[in-house]
Design a protein around this motif. Structure first.
Motif, PDB file in Angstrom:
ATOM      1  N   ILE A 133      -5.204   2.248  -9.280  1.00 50.52           N
ATOM      2  CA  ILE A 133      -5.900   2.431  -8.206  1.00 50.52           C
ATOM      3  C   ILE A 133      -6.397   2.453  -7.131  1.00 50.52           C
ATOM      4  O   ILE A 133      -7.921   1.611  -7.660  1.00 50.52           O
ATOM      5  N   ASN A 134      -6.387   2.149  -5.937  1.00 48.83           N
ATOM      6  CA  ASN A 134      -7.381   1.813  -4.759  1.00 48.83           C
ATOM      7  C   ASN A 134      -8.005   2.751  -4.327  1.00 48.83           C
ATOM      8  O   ASN A 134      -7.887   3.749  -4.092  1.00 48.83           O
ATOM      9  N   GLU A 135      -9.177   1.666  -2.816  1.00 47.04           N
ATOM     10  CA  GLU A 135      -9.174   3.196  -2.562  1.00 47.04           C
ATOM     11  C   GLU A 135      -8.386   3.642  -0.725  1.00 47.04           C
ATOM     12  O   GLU A 135      -8.706   4.791  -0.873  1.00 47.04           O
ATOM     13  N   ASN A 136      -7.411   3.303  -1.000  1.00 47.85           N
ATOM     14  CA  ASN A 136      -6.210   4.037  -0.147  1.00 47.85           C
ATOM     15  C   ASN A 136      -5.706   5.005  -1.482  1.00 47.85           C
ATOM     16  O   ASN A 136      -4.283   5.474  -0.489  1.00 47.85           O
ATOM     17  N   GLU A 137      -5.988   4.939  -2.501  1.00 46.52           N
ATOM     18  CA  GLU A 137      -4.888   5.709  -3.509  1.00 46.52           C
ATOM     19  C   GLU A 137      -3.632   5.169  -3.851  1.00 46.52           C
ATOM     20  O   GLU A 137      -2.091   5.247  -4.429  1.00 46.52           O
ATOM     21  N   GLN A 138      -3.723   3.327  -3.454  1.00 44.60           N
ATOM     22  CA  GLN A 138      -2.140   3.441  -3.593  1.00 44.60           C
ATOM     23  C   GLN A 138      -2.564   2.221  -4.742  1.00 44.60           C
ATOM     24  O   GLN A 138      -3.634   1.174  -5.410  1.00 44.60           O
ATOM     25  N   PRO A 139      -1.528   1.642  -5.884  1.00 46.79           N
ATOM     26  CA  PRO A 139      -1.205   1.267  -6.336  1.00 46.79           C
ATOM     27  C   PRO A 139      -2.061  -0.443  -6.251  1.00 46.79           C
ATOM     28  O   PRO A 139      -1.990  -0.911  -5.084  1.00 46.79           O
ATOM     29  N   SER A 140      -3.099  -1.177  -7.314  1.00 47.10           N
ATOM     30  CA  SER A 140      -4.450  -2.213  -7.347  1.00 47.10           C
ATOM     31  C   SER A 140      -3.755  -3.560  -8.240  1.00 47.10           C
ATOM     32  O   SER A 140      -3.380  -3.209  -9.302  1.00 47.10           O
TER      33      SER A 140
END
Ligand SMILES: CC(C)(COP(=O)(O)OP(=O)(O)OC[C@H]1O[C@@H](n2cnc3c(N)ncnc32)[C@H](O)[C@@H]1OP(=O)(O)O)[C@@H](O)C(=O)NCCC(=O)NCCS
Length: 167
Positions: free
Chosen positions: A117-124
């Motif tokens: 998860i990235n800093e925007n809470e999106q799968p990364s």
């Protein structure tokens, strides 16, 4: 992204001693305690591989094959089986060791899927996995078969729910 090997992130023999406060009402090691340790260790492996925060997306094929007893040593072995775009399958095996005889029994096997998860809470995206040994190559191949099964099962559930809504 540069690939990593399973040995870059694996946990080979995390060891936990079963004390009386770890037991269920049958007097053997409580499964929920073992599950909690497994989820934490799988998170460590996923975060080592991806170098990002990871969340548990699913847990499947968790089998308790043999009980562990008071005083036993639980030996946890945890490694990445395969990495896809943003998700990774982490496989784990637990052995129960009798400290007096040295006998080791296969207690648990399980597969986790973790998503970075990235800093925007999106799968990364995560690095690809490079299996090296024969066992790692086998797990890598089998992980894709399990992923296909998970996807097919999820699609089937969606389809059934949509049909139920219509009727
Ligand atoms: C896991 C989560 C981040 C996936 O988000 P999403 O919006 O469904 O993301 P996407 O559909 O883009 O899928 C992202 C990846 O997750 C995988 N995935 C999603 N749901 C999954 C599931 N139930 N089982 C296995 N993999 C799953 C997808 O296959 C995809 O993998 P890929 O990029 O390697 O192909 C989201 O469902 C979530 O935040 N769940 C809660 C996690 C949580 O709180 N865990 C407990 C505490 S750690």
């Amino acid at each position: 992204m540069e690939g990593k090997t399973p040995s870059d992130s694996e946990i080979k023999d995390h060891t936990y001693k079963v004390f009386p406060n770890d037991l269920n009402s049958r007097g053997t090691a409580f499964g929920g305690m073992v599950m909690s340790i497994l989820d934490r260790l799988a998170a460590v492996v996923a975060e080592r591989h991806s170098a990002q925060t990871c969340v548990t997306a699913s847990v499947d094929s968790m089998h308790f094959l043999a009980p562990a007893h008071r005083g036993d040593h639980l030996i946890f072995m945890v490694a990445v089986n395969r990495a896809w775009r943003t998700s990774m399958e982490i496989g784990a095996k637990v052995l129960a060791e009798n400290p007096r005889t040295g006998e080791k029994r296969h207690m648990v096997s399980v597969y986790f899927t973790f998503v970075a998860i990235n800093e925007n809470e999106q799968p990364s995206p995560v690095p690809p996995l490079i299996p090296e040994t024969a066992a790692e190559k086998r797990r890598y191949k089998e992980a894709d078969i399990r992923r296909s099964r998970r996807k097919a099962e999820a699609a089937e559930t969606e389809k059934r729910r949509a049909q139920d809504k219509k009727s």
